[in-house]
Design a protein around this motif. Structure first.
Motif, mmCIF file in Angstrom:
data_model
loop_
_atom_site.group_PDB
_atom_site.id
_atom_site.type_symbol
_atom_site.label_atom_id
_atom_site.label_comp_id
_atom_site.label_asym_id
_atom_site.label_seq_id
_atom_site.Cartn_x
_atom_site.Cartn_y
_atom_site.Cartn_z
ATOM 1 N N GLY A 154 4.399 9.063 -11.397
ATOM 2 C CA GLY A 154 5.206 7.993 -10.603
ATOM 3 C C GLY A 154 6.415 8.654 -9.879
ATOM 4 O O GLY A 154 6.391 8.335 -8.734
ATOM 5 N N MET A 155 7.026 9.233 -10.781
ATOM 6 C CA MET A 155 8.431 9.697 -10.099
ATOM 7 C C MET A 155 8.072 10.802 -9.054
ATOM 8 O O MET A 155 8.448 10.653 -7.894
ATOM 9 N N ALA A 156 6.990 11.631 -9.241
ATOM 10 C CA ALA A 156 6.553 12.509 -8.128
ATOM 11 C C ALA A 156 5.978 11.722 -6.822
ATOM 12 O O ALA A 156 6.318 12.224 -5.594
ATOM 13 N N GLU A 157 5.341 10.704 -7.068
ATOM 14 C CA GLU A 157 4.853 10.012 -5.808
ATOM 15 C C GLU A 157 5.833 9.290 -5.169
ATOM 16 O O GLU A 157 5.878 9.255 -3.889
ATOM 17 N N VAL A 158 6.835 8.829 -5.811
ATOM 18 C CA VAL A 158 7.998 8.314 -5.218
ATOM 19 C C VAL A 158 8.929 9.135 -4.501
ATOM 20 O O VAL A 158 9.411 8.751 -3.566
ATOM 21 N N ARG A 159 8.975 10.137 -5.297
ATOM 22 C CA ARG A 159 9.940 11.280 -4.658
ATOM 23 C C ARG A 159 9.112 11.683 -2.948
ATOM 24 O O ARG A 159 9.892 11.937 -2.361
ATOM 25 N N GLU A 160 7.968 11.953 -3.150
ATOM 26 C CA GLU A 160 7.264 12.210 -1.874
ATOM 27 C C GLU A 160 7.519 11.125 -0.939
ATOM 28 O O GLU A 160 7.441 11.401 0.498
ATOM 29 N N LEU A 161 7.349 9.733 -1.307
ATOM 30 C CA LEU A 161 7.649 8.760 -0.533
ATOM 31 C C LEU A 161 8.975 8.700 0.227
ATOM 32 O O LEU A 161 9.239 8.673 1.222
ATOM 33 N N GLU A 208 15.653 16.190 -9.395
ATOM 34 C CA GLU A 208 15.181 15.133 -8.206
ATOM 35 C C GLU A 208 15.927 15.154 -6.906
ATOM 36 O O GLU A 208 15.372 15.238 -5.949
ATOM 37 N N VAL A 209 17.090 15.505 -6.908
ATOM 38 C CA VAL A 209 17.838 15.731 -5.657
ATOM 39 C C VAL A 209 17.622 17.342 -5.021
ATOM 40 O O VAL A 209 17.347 17.004 -3.926
ATOM 41 N N GLU A 210 17.076 17.977 -5.862
ATOM 42 C CA GLU A 210 16.973 19.219 -5.315
ATOM 43 C C GLU A 210 15.666 19.389 -4.437
ATOM 44 O O GLU A 210 15.225 19.925 -3.349
ATOM 45 N N GLN A 211 14.702 18.520 -5.161
ATOM 46 C CA GLN A 211 13.180 18.542 -4.564
ATOM 47 C C GLN A 211 13.082 17.365 -3.436
ATOM 48 O O GLN A 211 12.377 17.607 -2.594
ATOM 49 N N GLU A 231 19.275 5.098 -8.152
ATOM 50 C CA GLU A 231 18.412 5.751 -9.313
ATOM 51 C C GLU A 231 16.883 5.188 -9.106
ATOM 52 O O GLU A 231 16.380 4.338 -9.718
ATOM 53 N N PRO A 232 16.474 5.488 -7.809
ATOM 54 C CA PRO A 232 14.948 4.847 -7.640
ATOM 55 C C PRO A 232 13.857 5.209 -8.375
ATOM 56 O O PRO A 232 13.117 4.494 -8.568
ATOM 57 N N THR A 233 14.023 6.434 -9.192
ATOM 58 C CA THR A 233 12.624 6.786 -10.119
ATOM 59 C C THR A 233 13.019 6.447 -11.691
ATOM 60 O O THR A 233 12.447 6.889 -12.510
ATOM 61 N N ASP A 262 0.683 -1.105 0.040
ATOM 62 C CA ASP A 262 0.006 -0.106 0.072
ATOM 63 C C ASP A 262 0.902 1.300 -0.002
ATOM 64 O O ASP A 262 0.541 2.257 -0.847
ATOM 65 N N LYS A 263 1.968 1.153 0.628
ATOM 66 C CA LYS A 263 2.848 2.471 0.914
ATOM 67 C C LYS A 263 3.390 2.846 -0.728
ATOM 68 O O LYS A 263 3.719 4.032 -0.871
ATOM 69 N N VAL A 264 3.675 1.805 -1.177
ATOM 70 C CA VAL A 264 4.373 2.195 -2.614
ATOM 71 C C VAL A 264 3.559 2.310 -3.687
ATOM 72 O O VAL A 264 3.798 2.131 -4.938
ATOM 73 N N GLY A 265 2.316 1.984 -3.377
ATOM 74 C CA GLY A 265 1.185 2.178 -4.488
ATOM 75 C C GLY A 265 1.099 0.860 -5.508
ATOM 76 O O GLY A 265 0.525 1.099 -6.507
ATOM 77 N N LEU A 266 1.026 -0.201 -4.590
ATOM 78 C CA LEU A 266 1.038 -1.560 -5.261
ATOM 79 C C LEU A 266 -0.176 -2.215 -4.888
ATOM 80 O O LEU A 266 -0.432 -3.581 -4.921
ATOM 81 N N ALA A 267 -0.802 -2.155 -3.825
ATOM 82 C CA ALA A 267 -2.029 -2.629 -3.290
ATOM 83 C C ALA A 267 -2.674 -3.307 -4.247
ATOM 84 O O ALA A 267 -3.192 -4.595 -3.883
ATOM 85 N N GLU A 268 -3.281 -2.683 -5.265
ATOM 86 C CA GLU A 268 -4.264 -3.427 -6.278
ATOM 87 C C GLU A 268 -3.310 -4.475 -7.210
ATOM 88 O O GLU A 268 -3.984 -5.311 -7.817
ATOM 89 N N ARG A 269 -2.016 -4.176 -7.208
ATOM 90 C CA ARG A 269 -1.160 -5.151 -8.213
ATOM 91 C C ARG A 269 -0.368 -6.324 -7.590
ATOM 92 O O ARG A 269 0.183 -6.976 -8.203
ATOM 93 N N GLY A 270 -0.749 -6.282 -6.277
ATOM 94 C CA GLY A 270 0.215 -7.252 -5.395
ATOM 95 C C GLY A 270 0.069 -8.706 -5.809
ATOM 96 O O GLY A 270 0.902 -9.387 -5.698
ATOM 97 N N LYS A 271 -0.964 -8.978 -6.157
ATOM 98 C CA LYS A 271 -1.643 -10.347 -6.806
ATOM 99 C C LYS A 271 -0.954 -10.816 -8.037
ATOM 100 O O LYS A 271 -1.387 -11.913 -8.501
ATOM 101 N N ASP A 272 -0.341 -9.681 -8.730
ATOM 102 C CA ASP A 272 -0.122 -9.977 -10.365
ATOM 103 C C ASP A 272 1.403 -10.371 -10.347
ATOM 104 O O ASP A 272 2.090 -10.097 -9.557
ATOM 105 N N CYS A 273 1.703 -11.315 -11.283
ATOM 106 C CA CYS A 273 3.076 -11.635 -11.425
ATOM 107 C C CYS A 273 4.165 -10.596 -11.629
ATOM 108 O O CYS A 273 3.565 -9.566 -12.422
ATOM 109 N N PHE A 274 5.149 -10.777 -11.264
ATOM 110 C CA PHE A 274 6.046 -9.573 -11.591
ATOM 111 C C PHE A 274 6.647 -9.333 -12.875
ATOM 112 O O PHE A 274 6.486 -8.141 -13.328
ATOM 113 N N HIS A 275 6.471 -10.229 -13.672
ATOM 114 C CA HIS A 275 6.871 -10.152 -15.200
ATOM 115 C C HIS A 275 5.653 -9.386 -16.037
ATOM 116 O O HIS A 275 6.089 -8.816 -16.887
ATOM 117 N N THR A 276 4.571 -9.068 -15.424
ATOM 118 C CA THR A 276 3.702 -8.217 -16.043
ATOM 119 C C THR A 276 3.663 -6.592 -15.621
ATOM 120 O O THR A 276 2.951 -5.940 -16.155
#
Length: 308
Positions: free
Chosen positions: A168-175, A195-198, A159-161, A119-133
């Motif tokens: 997605g970049m904006a959400e991960v930066r906030e996280l 990215e570093v400045e923000q 290079e996390p984003t 949930d924290k990383v925004g994958l709550a609804e895709r957690g049951k899907d295979c990684f290759h998808t």
């Protein structure tokens, strides 16, 4: 700063790969509770530095310590979560099962933690899907969930984003920004200056494996504020021609509909006088505030090329 206040400290850390000097005498101090950025183009030594901190790369010379050097390196790594280069997972396991596997490897089994991290990383609804998808950005998000397993005190993120779309970049930066609150420390590498400045409290700028400068982002940017003048005139082209001839002026460049001048703010009146004598009149004049990107170019003489 006392060693007990530093989560990472390196002293003259150096790594040679044959005749190539990847990291050259690097001395860093990463304070506890900071989001600390390693900034530099590809090939500047960021990933190699992280590899040495994690014990993946043996230094040629120099040394380093984690958490003040009060424990062994192996013990220090138990409080560290890391992604170096691209995160690797089992392609035909779901995102949640991948996390569960690595959680069990560490000797734990906590379903609530898995749900919380997805949930924290925004994958709550895709957690049951295979990684290759997963898209590249989703794979990066799962990587962030992975490094948070066990609630480590230090996160090392390379290079996390990478590969994410702008939203997605904006959400991960906030996280990432939120992860640096309190006692947790984040070491983040990036070639994206904005990215570093923000995101970061402090930054070390690397070029060709060497440390150019390190310090708090706001202080580095502020250190050259007042050494820039931003103005709009009735004839910007002519103004640039006239101002460029002044021997005490540095760079003179167009910025949107304005002119950015590298010169002390206290000499603004002299610029106004020079322009007025040629019937060029100032519509607006302010002291310019440098961005981290402008600061980088100023101290590296514009050598921010993309190296592979």
């Amino acid at each position: 700063m006392a060693s007990c206040d530093l989560v990472i400290e390196t002293k003259s850390l150096t790594k040679h790969f044959g005749t190539i000097v990847a990291v050259d005498g690097l001395s860093l101090e990463v304070p506890r509770g900071h989001v600390f950025g390693l900034l530099g183009p590809n090939g500047s030594g960021k990933t190699t530095t992280m590899g040495m901190l994690l014990g993946l790369v043996r230094p040629t010379q120099g040394d380093f310590s984690l958490f003040g050097g009060n424990t062994s390196h192996q013990e220090a790594l138990t409080g560290t979560g890391a992604i170096v280069e691209f995160p690797s997972f089992y392609p035909y396991l779901t995102g949640r099962d991948n996390l569960a596997y690595f959680q069990e490897v560490s000797g734990k089994s906590d379903a609530d933690e898995l749900d919380m991290l997805l949930d924290k990383v925004g994958l709550a609804e895709r957690g049951k899907d295979c990684f290759h998808t997963y898209s590249l950005g989703m794979k990066q998000r799962l990587g962030l969930a992975y490094v948070l397993l066990g609630d480590p005190e230090l996160l090392i993120l390379d290079e996390p984003t990478n590969g994410m779309d702008p939203d997605g970049m904006a959400e991960v930066r906030e996280l990432i920004r939120s992860l640096g609150d309190g006692e947790r420390t984040v070491l983040l590498s990036s070639h994206l200056l904005h990215e570093v400045e923000q995101v970061c409290d402090s930054v070390a700028i690397l070029s060709h494996g060497r440390l150019v400068v390190q310090g708090r982002v706001d202080e580095l940017v502020r250190s050259l504020a007042g050494e820039q003048i931003l103005l709009r005139t009735t004839d910007n082209a002519k103004a640039i021609e006239l101002i460029s001839k002044l021997d005490w002026v540095g760079d003179v460049t167009s910025k949107d509909k304005s002119i950015l001048i590298s010169a002390p703010a206290e000499r603004s009146a002299e610029i106004s006088e020079v322009l007025g004598r040629s019937a060029v009149y100032i519509a607006e004049m302010t002291s310019g505030q440098m961005s981290l990107e402008e600061y980088y170019f100023s101290i590296t003489s514009g050598t921010y090329e993309d190296r592979t």
